[in-house]
Design a protein around this motif. Structure first.
Motif, short mmCIF file in Angstrom:
data_model
loop_
_atom_site.label_atom_id
_atom_site.label_comp_id
_atom_site.label_asym_id
_atom_site.label_seq_id
_atom_site.Cartn_x
_atom_site.Cartn_y
_atom_site.Cartn_z
N TYR A 151 0.81 -1.21 0.00
CA TYR A 151 0.00 0.00 0.00
C TYR A 151 0.85 1.27 0.00
CZ TYR A 151 -3.88 -3.08 1.20
OH TYR A 151 -4.81 -4.08 1.21
N HIS A 152 2.13 1.13 -0.26
CA HIS A 152 3.01 2.30 -0.14
C HIS A 152 3.12 3.05 -1.46
CE1 HIS A 152 4.18 0.80 3.77
NE2 HIS A 152 4.46 -0.37 3.23
N PHE A 153 3.08 4.37 -1.37
CA PHE A 153 3.26 5.23 -2.53
C PHE A 153 4.60 5.93 -2.38
CE2 PHE A 153 -0.98 5.90 -4.67
CZ PHE A 153 -1.59 4.81 -4.09
N GLU A 154 5.61 5.47 -3.09
CA GLU A 154 6.92 6.09 -2.94
C GLU A 154 7.75 5.88 -4.20
OE1 GLU A 154 9.10 2.33 -0.72
OE2 GLU A 154 8.66 4.15 0.41
N ILE A 155 8.66 6.82 -4.45
CA ILE A 155 9.61 6.71 -5.55
C ILE A 155 11.00 6.84 -4.94
CG2 ILE A 155 10.42 7.70 -7.73
CD1 ILE A 155 7.72 8.85 -8.21
N GLN A 156 11.91 5.96 -5.34
CA GLN A 156 13.28 6.06 -4.84
C GLN A 156 13.95 7.31 -5.38
OE1 GLN A 156 15.17 2.40 -5.95
NE2 GLN A 156 14.10 1.19 -4.40
N LEU A 157 14.97 7.78 -4.67
CA LEU A 157 15.67 9.01 -5.07
C LEU A 157 16.21 8.90 -6.49
CD1 LEU A 157 16.71 11.79 -4.26
CD2 LEU A 157 18.76 10.68 -3.33
N SER A 158 16.71 7.73 -6.86
CA SER A 158 17.24 7.54 -8.21
C SER A 158 16.15 7.76 -9.26
CB SER A 158 17.83 6.14 -8.36
OG SER A 158 16.84 5.14 -8.10
N GLY A 159 14.92 7.46 -8.87
CA GLY A 159 13.80 7.66 -9.79
C GLY A 159 13.61 9.12 -10.15
N TYR A 160 13.84 10.00 -9.17
CA TYR A 160 13.71 11.43 -9.44
C TYR A 160 14.79 11.91 -10.40
CZ TYR A 160 10.25 11.91 -5.73
OH TYR A 160 9.12 11.80 -4.98
N PHE A 161 15.99 11.37 -10.27
CA PHE A 161 17.05 11.75 -11.20
C PHE A 161 16.72 11.32 -12.63
CE2 PHE A 161 19.68 11.55 -7.21
CZ PHE A 161 20.00 12.91 -7.19
N ILE A 162 16.10 10.16 -12.76
CA ILE A 162 15.69 9.68 -14.08
C ILE A 162 14.63 10.60 -14.66
CG2 ILE A 162 14.51 7.81 -15.31
CD1 ILE A 162 15.79 5.87 -13.31
N ILE A 163 13.65 10.97 -13.83
CA ILE A 163 12.58 11.86 -14.27
C ILE A 163 13.14 13.21 -14.70
CG2 ILE A 163 10.54 13.15 -13.50
CD1 ILE A 163 9.89 10.74 -11.70
N ILE A 164 14.02 13.78 -13.88
CA ILE A 164 14.61 15.08 -14.20
C ILE A 164 15.43 15.01 -15.49
CG2 ILE A 164 16.28 16.81 -13.43
CD1 ILE A 164 15.39 16.20 -10.55
N GLY A 165 16.19 13.92 -15.65
CA GLY A 165 17.00 13.76 -16.85
C GLY A 165 16.16 13.72 -18.11
N PHE A 166 15.10 12.90 -18.09
CA PHE A 166 14.19 12.84 -19.23
C PHE A 166 13.54 14.20 -19.46
CE2 PHE A 166 14.33 8.21 -18.86
CZ PHE A 166 14.22 7.82 -20.18
N SER A 167 13.15 14.87 -18.39
CA SER A 167 12.47 16.17 -18.51
C SER A 167 13.33 17.18 -19.23
CB SER A 167 12.09 16.70 -17.11
OG SER A 167 11.25 15.80 -16.43
N ILE A 168 14.59 17.27 -18.85
CA ILE A 168 15.51 18.24 -19.47
C ILE A 168 15.63 17.98 -20.97
CG2 ILE A 168 17.90 19.03 -19.58
CD1 ILE A 168 18.08 18.50 -16.56
N ILE A 169 15.82 16.72 -21.32
CA ILE A 169 16.03 16.36 -22.73
C ILE A 169 14.79 16.69 -23.57
CG2 ILE A 169 16.37 14.45 -24.34
CD1 ILE A 169 18.04 13.08 -22.12
N TYR A 170 13.64 16.20 -23.15
CA TYR A 170 12.44 16.38 -23.96
C TYR A 170 11.94 17.83 -23.95
CZ TYR A 170 12.30 11.33 -24.27
OH TYR A 170 12.62 10.02 -24.53
N TYR A 171 12.19 18.53 -22.85
CA TYR A 171 11.76 19.93 -22.78
C TYR A 171 12.59 20.78 -23.75
CZ TYR A 171 10.69 24.54 -20.87
OH TYR A 171 10.30 25.84 -20.73
N ILE A 172 13.88 20.57 -23.78
CA ILE A 172 14.75 21.33 -24.70
C ILE A 172 14.38 21.03 -26.16
CG2 ILE A 172 17.12 21.59 -25.54
CD1 ILE A 172 18.07 21.18 -22.68
N ILE A 173 14.15 19.75 -26.46
CA ILE A 173 13.75 19.38 -27.81
C ILE A 173 12.42 20.04 -28.18
CG2 ILE A 173 13.01 17.47 -29.28
CD1 ILE A 173 14.99 15.69 -27.78
#
Length: 239
Positions: A151-173
């Protein structure tokens, strides 16, 4: 863009959510909500086709979807996916669809904002969407294999780095493509995407309420409404 495509999406998504809320659909079958993300990806593709033209919009949508699917699946970046088989591929397709929809939503919500505000708000929207929906992937995976104690809702810290990395790439494009391709933006398009945003955010809200995580559901609801209000306010100012 054809209004019926959106109306059908809203109705089907509402029906599935009601089946979960009542409850009629068993937890083992909640994964069917992932199919709504695949539908949402089709809508996002239509959105980009309207912005950039059919061929260019389709090309960009395929680039986002295929790149996310390939990187996530071959890199095994979702450690909770261990079921294997067709269901594993469905999860990766759903996460690729979620990314495509997220990019469409931030474009629709922030296009008329000043660049600095647009950048910050876009990253905020993406993180919010993934913060609440990625744990749903893990939850559905547990339920699918018969583990109903998760029942836990959580994302590991590494998950946030993945999200941020994808965000930067696709946002710039995205910003680059807006400069070189014709953008046919309208308030009507944003209104359509608001409905899509509400639909996909309703998934973690309803699931959270259904499993007893009331705080998570309430917080997600108020954040969702705040994002919509800010987006609509900036559109009215820019009109």
């Amino acid at each position: 863009m054809k209004k019926n495509v959106f109306i059908i999406f809203y109705i089907v998504n509402l029906i599935v959510l009601l089946l979960i809320m009542l409850p009629i659909l068993s937890k083992r079958d909640w994964w069917m909500l992932l199919l709504m993300l695949l539908y949402a990806a089709i809508i996002a593709t239509l959105y980009f086709s309207t912005l950039f033209g059919v061929k260019k919009g389709l090309l960009y949508a395929l680039f986002v979807w295929i790149s996310v699917y390939s990187i996530m699946s071959y890199g095994s970046l979702l450690p909770f996916i261990k079921s294997g088989g067709a269901y594993e591929h469905l999860l990766y397709m759903a996460i690729a669809s979620l990314w495509l929809v997220s990019i469409a939503i931030i474009q629709a919500f922030t296009y008329q904002m000043p660049l600095a505000m647009r950048t910050v708000f876009s990253f905020f929207i993406i993180i919010v969407i993934h913060f609440f929906i990625i744990p749903i992937f893990a939850l559905f995976n547990r339920y699918y294999i018969g583990d109903f104690s998760y029942y836990h809702f959580e994302i590991q810290l590494s998950g946030y780095f993945i999200i941020i990395g994808f965000s930067i790439i696709y946002y710039i494009i995205l910003l680059f493509l807006e400069m070189i391709w014709l953008v046919k933006y309208s308030i009507t398009l944003q209104n359509y995407m608001i409905g899509v945003f509400v639909s996909i955010m309703s998934i973690p809200i309803i699931v959270a309420l259904r499993v007893g995580l009331w705080e998570t559901g309430v917080v997600a609801f108020f954040i969702m409404m705040s994002i919509i209000v800010v987006s609509k306010t900036k559109v009215e100012e820019g009109s």
